[in-house]
Design an enzyme around this catalytic site. Structure first.
Site, PDB file in Angstrom:
ATOM      1  N   ASP A 253     -35.370   5.041  -8.681  1.00 42.23           N
ATOM      2  CA  ASP A 253     -34.360   4.207  -8.681  1.00 42.23           C
ATOM      3  C   ASP A 253     -33.022   4.725  -9.476  1.00 42.23           C
ATOM      4  O   ASP A 253     -33.030   5.567 -10.385  1.00 42.23           O
ATOM      5  CB  ASP A 253     -34.921   2.899  -9.585  1.00 42.23           C
ATOM      6  CG  ASP A 253     -33.974   1.287  -9.134  1.00 42.23           C
ATOM      7  OD1 ASP A 253     -34.405   0.668  -8.400  1.00 42.23           O
ATOM      8  OD2 ASP A 253     -32.895   1.264  -9.666  1.00 42.23           O
TER       9      ASP A 253
ATOM     10  N   CYS B 191     -34.037  -8.290   1.253  1.00 46.00           N
ATOM     11  CA  CYS B 191     -34.362  -9.636   1.228  1.00 46.00           C
ATOM     12  C   CYS B 191     -33.006 -10.303   1.642  1.00 46.00           C
ATOM     13  O   CYS B 191     -32.426 -11.149   0.961  1.00 46.00           O
ATOM     14  CB  CYS B 191     -34.923 -10.059  -0.150  1.00 46.00           C
ATOM     15  SG  CYS B 191     -33.719  -9.393  -1.535  1.00 46.00           S
TER      16      CYS B 191
HETATM   17  C1  LIG Z   1     -34.368  -4.803  -3.567  1.00 41.35           C
HETATM   18  S1  LIG Z   1     -34.319  -3.924  -5.437  1.00 41.35           S
HETATM   19  C2  LIG Z   1     -35.764  -3.186  -5.159  1.00 41.35           C
HETATM   20  C3  LIG Z   1     -37.121  -3.854  -5.449  1.00 41.35           C
HETATM   21  C4  LIG Z   1     -38.404  -3.059  -5.661  1.00 41.35           C
HETATM   22  N1  LIG Z   1     -38.605  -2.316  -4.335  1.00 41.35           N
HETATM   23  C5  LIG Z   1     -39.480  -3.741  -5.827  1.00 41.35           C
HETATM   24  O1  LIG Z   1     -40.367  -4.287  -4.996  1.00 41.35           O
HETATM   25  O2  LIG Z   1     -39.740  -4.266  -6.929  1.00 41.35           O
HETATM   26  C6  LIG Z   1     -33.021  -2.650  -4.904  1.00 41.35           C
HETATM   27  C7  LIG Z   1     -33.102  -1.851  -6.183  1.00 41.35           C
HETATM   28  O3  LIG Z   1     -32.309  -0.515  -5.525  1.00 41.35           O
HETATM   29  C8  LIG Z   1     -31.647   0.013  -6.881  1.00 41.35           C
HETATM   30  N2  LIG Z   1     -30.590   0.839  -6.438  1.00 41.35           N
HETATM   31  C9  LIG Z   1     -29.333   0.300  -6.255  1.00 41.35           C
HETATM   32  N3  LIG Z   1     -28.616   1.204  -5.510  1.00 41.35           N
HETATM   33  C10 LIG Z   1     -29.481   2.250  -5.634  1.00 41.35           C
HETATM   34  C11 LIG Z   1     -29.331   3.583  -5.048  1.00 41.35           C
HETATM   35  N4  LIG Z   1     -28.213   3.957  -4.536  1.00 41.35           N
HETATM   36  N5  LIG Z   1     -30.360   4.496  -5.072  1.00 41.35           N
HETATM   37  C12 LIG Z   1     -31.561   3.939  -5.539  1.00 41.35           C
HETATM   38  N6  LIG Z   1     -31.661   2.631  -5.926  1.00 41.35           N
HETATM   39  C13 LIG Z   1     -30.685   1.868  -5.709  1.00 41.35           C
HETATM   40  C14 LIG Z   1     -31.467  -1.199  -7.577  1.00 41.35           C
HETATM   41  O4  LIG Z   1     -31.455  -0.834  -9.107  1.00 41.35           O
HETATM   42  C15 LIG Z   1     -32.672  -2.192  -7.638  1.00 41.35           C
HETATM   43  O5  LIG Z   1     -33.461  -1.729  -8.512  1.00 41.35           O
END
Ligand SMILES: C[S@@+](CC[C@H](N)C(=O)[O-])C[C@H]1O[C@@H](n2cnc3c(N)ncnc32)[C@H](O)[C@@H]1O
Length: 717
Positions: A152, A260
């Site tokens: 992340d 989502c």
């Molecule tokens: C939809 S949430 C993920 C939920 C997770 N997959 C779960 O099931 O618990 C999106 C995540 O992407 C992370 N994020 C945002 N931009 C990102 C990037 N460029 N690279 C990696 N992670 C990123 C955010 O911090 C967030 O935790």
């Protein structure tokens, strides 16, 4: 839309690869559900007892919609709730939104797979992936052989992920902290040969940051802050992440993309653009026959983009020329949209089965994805969505950001963060990220210790396993040069027990520096905590001592044991799977910002009286190592003996039945394993216990102890 105004049911999963998953399901089905079904609620007298999600395999996914007031009023519900909380604390149950359970199921992870979860925090889906990697553990009693890298970009959230995933006690997990679009390639050893190749994964999950409009039922801020700009800005980030994922997949590997959000700009438009860029080497997989009871709609093939002036626009050329460069051409359906099989994507709407909304696309990689930078970009708007030239990309990213900031704030993460990140459910919502480039440079290793997460602070009682009463040094950063005075404030943040990454005590410790130690490293205590993973010599003194005392079989791969401090008196020995070892030993592993890896298998024990082995088992690794330990240090208990063990913190040996007393007295002071085989249908309980001079001491954290007590009480029902 009406459904979006109603409360979302609470859903949870019983973790599938754990030995007691079916046992827990049976407790739910045979004990709690019948009790809860007797209660009638609400005006229509409808029962709100939990019901299983029909599409989730093995009846392990559940949902209930009882309001808090009901739970408070009904003793049966309170019992159920207590059980839920206790089993959640120890990782046997995961609270997770129903729709969020779908992507890992479609990822089709098998034991032994190498999996990358690109945007993993807070880790609900990572947990499912880990379960799948461990699915054969029970049958084989083998050492798990897979690899799960959970990444992340947000360090704080990576630490939440560590806490969440840690409950599964998997030696296959590495948690990293990178911008997924720039996830570094590292060269790893191929099989037994010395040849090294760039790491590639069997499975990739890209559960990307999104506008989160599918979470309207629980994230009320989305109602207020939603705006057209967020999807347009996020499209760019999403394309980059999915493309990087596609590159990192093995040929014939599977990639699942999910959001989502219901917005085509974040879904089908991203899928279409990535298919275009992959030049036929990615295919959408038809998953219509999978999870047959899941109601879904196909992906859309037509959509429009709303301009800044709130007008629907059919194509880029219809945008006012002075703003055109702010839009990626890929936001609109491509000319060949009919050939892309976008209907193979899956859309879940809230009214289908009383859930949130979700979008999922499953890809198979069929050939190499050309280096993205060499792709001819003549079809898409080069300026808006290109990775060729980082500076151009950045400018445009910022352009898009600025453009929309003028009219709405939906890209402001603070405006969309839910206010309670302490539950998975809530944290799941936190999908929206600023569109600004992440300042994550994999070549620069600034400190990646987990910061304190104020909201997650919790009190750990002094009788915790690693703070055990046996006089050992407090679990600190494993740093050798600090001696803690016995009176410490046991106020830890809750980020798991691995100090290096997340378990910084909230420092109120009186520390005393041993003057005769080498203090040269004291100044960089922080640095110490970030020491690389040091694999132990399987023929060295530490392992030889353990092998001899516990009769550890030579089949147990002691070369996968490691320490995380340069100190000779290492306090904790961790274990990692063989692929994790390969990654951690990769010559260029320093490019990876590793936040956490490894499970604790042995802990150094200090006692007031001399002991033959300085190391005791750690609860985290006990089930994995048990088959390899000589039965000389194993004592068989009945359920009644177990009840005595749980009746107080350190029950006297004399309290157990005579046979047990005799057996215990044959054993010298040190760690033993208690084995309980409750009955044929249930799995054995395997516990690390300290056999002290006259008493026993279960080496369990208090949450684990509580869950065990509840389970034992269920045996007697
Ligand atoms: C939809 S949430 C993920 C939920 C997770 N997959 C779960 O099931 O618990 C999106 C995540 O992407 C992370 N994020 C945002 N931009 C990102 C990037 N460029 N690279 C990696 N992670 C990123 C955010 O911090 C967030 O935790």
């Amino acid at each position: 839309m009406e459904v979006n105004k109603t409360t979302l049911p609470t859903s949870f999963r019983i973790t599938g690869s754990r030995s007691n998953a079916f046992e827990l399901r049976n407790v739910l089905v045979n004990v709690h559900v019948p009790e809860l079904n007797k209660i009638q609620f609400g005006d229509d007298n409808k029962s709100e007892a939990p019901r299983s999600l029909p599409w989730y395999p093995d009846e392990l996914g559940w949902q209930h919609s009882a309001p808090r007031s009901t739970i408070k009023k009904s003793p049966a519900f309170q019992n159920f709730h207590k059980w839920l909380v206790a089993e959640t604390e120890v990782g046997n149950i995961s609270r997770q939104e129903a729709v969020s359970m779908i992507p890992p199921l479609l990822l089709d992870v098998k034991p032994g797979h190498w999996v990358l979860d690109m945007c993993a925090a807070p880790g609900s889906k990572t947990v499912q992936i880990i379960e799948a990697v461990h699915a054969n553990d029970l049958q084989d009693k083998t050492i798990p052989s897979g690899l799960v890298i959970a990444n992340d970009a947000d360090l704080k959230r990576s630490c939440m992920l560590v806490h969440q995933a840690k409950r599964l006690k998997s030696p296959c997990l590495i948690v990293t902290n990178h911008d997924a679009a720039q996830f570094p390639g590292v060269y790893v050893k191929q099989g037994l040969t010395e040849e090294k190749k760039p790491i590639q994964f069997d499975r990739i999950l890209a559960d990307v940051p999104c506008s989160g409009d599918g979470t309207l039922r629980k994230n009320f801020l989305i109602w207020k802050n939603w705006g057209i700009g967020s999807a347009i800005g996020l499209h760019y980030t999403q394309v980059k992440i999915l493309l990087r994922g596609a590159q990192l997949a093995k040929e014939s590997g599977r990639i699942v993309y999910s959001t989502c959000s219901m917005n085509p700009l974040e879904n089908e438009a991203v899928v279409a653009e990535v298919l275009r860029r992959s030049r036929g080497n990615l295919q959408l997989v038809d998953v219509s026959d999978q999870l047959p009871q899941l109601i879904r709609a196909p992906g859309v093939t037509t959509w429009k983009v709303m301009s800044k002036e709130n007008k629907w626009v059919d194509k880029l050329e219809d945008i006012d020329p002075k703003y055109q460069k702010k839009y990626a051409k890929s936001l609109w359906p491509p000319a060949d949209v009919g050939q892309l099989n976008l209907e193979r994507c899956m859309r879940i709407y809230p009214h289908f089965q009383d859930t949130g909304a979700f979008f999922i696309a499953v890809f198979q990689k069929t050939g190499p994805i050309t280096d993205i930078s060499s792709i001819d970009d003549s079809v898409s708007n080069k300026n808006a969505c290109d990775t060729e030239d980082a500076s151009v990309a950045e400018t445009n990213e910022n352009d898009i950001q600025t453009f929309y900031e003028e009219t709405d704030m939906s890209n402001d993460p603070d405006a969309t963060i839910v206010d309670d990140l302490s539950t998975n459910d809530a944290a799941d919502n936190f999908c929206v990220v600023p569109i600004k480039r992440h300042n994550v440079d994999s070549s620069k290793h600034e400190s990646h210790k987990c910061p304190k997460v104020e909201k997650l602070e919790t009190k750990v009682e002094p009788d915790e396993e690693d703070d055990n009463q046996m006089g050992s040094q407090k679990r600190t950063c494993e740093e050798p040069f600090i001696k803690l005075e016995t009176k410490v404030e046991n106020d830890y943040n809750q980020m798991g027990s691995q100090k290096r990454a997340c378990e910084e005590p909230i420092i109120k410790l009186e520390i005393k520096v041993e003057p005769d130690e080498d203090n040269s490293q004291m100044g960089s205590q922080k640095q110490m905590c970030e020491e690389p993973f040091i694999f132990l010599d399987p023929d060295g003194a530490v392992i030889s001592q353990i092998r001899e005392y516990y009769g550890l079989s030579h089949e147990f791969p002691t070369d996968q044991l490691l320490v995380r401090s340069v100190n000779e008196r290492n306090k904790i020995l961790y274990f990692v799977s063989e692929p994790v070892k390969r990654v951690l030993q990769a010559p260029d592993c320093s490019r990876l910002r590793v936040v956490n890896s490894g499970i604790k298998v042995f802990t150094r024990q200090e006692a007031n009286e001399p002991i033959k082995c300085e190391f005791r088992f750690n609860a985290e690794g006990i089930i994995m190592i048990y088959p390899y330990v000589s039965k000389n240090r194993v004592v068989n208990f009945s359920l009644d003996d177990l009840k005595i063990l749980l009746s107080e913190p350190t029950p006297l040996i004399d309290r157990f039945d005579e046979k047990i007393q005799k057996r215990l007295k044959e054993l010298d002071m040190g760690c033993i394993i208690i084995y309980i085989d409750p009955c044929k249908e249930r799995d054995a309980i395997i516990l690390p216990v300290w056999r002290a001079a006259v008493s026993l001491n279960l080496l369990y954290r208090k949450e684990e102890r509580r869950a065990l007590e509840l389970r034992v009480s269920n045996f007697y029902q």
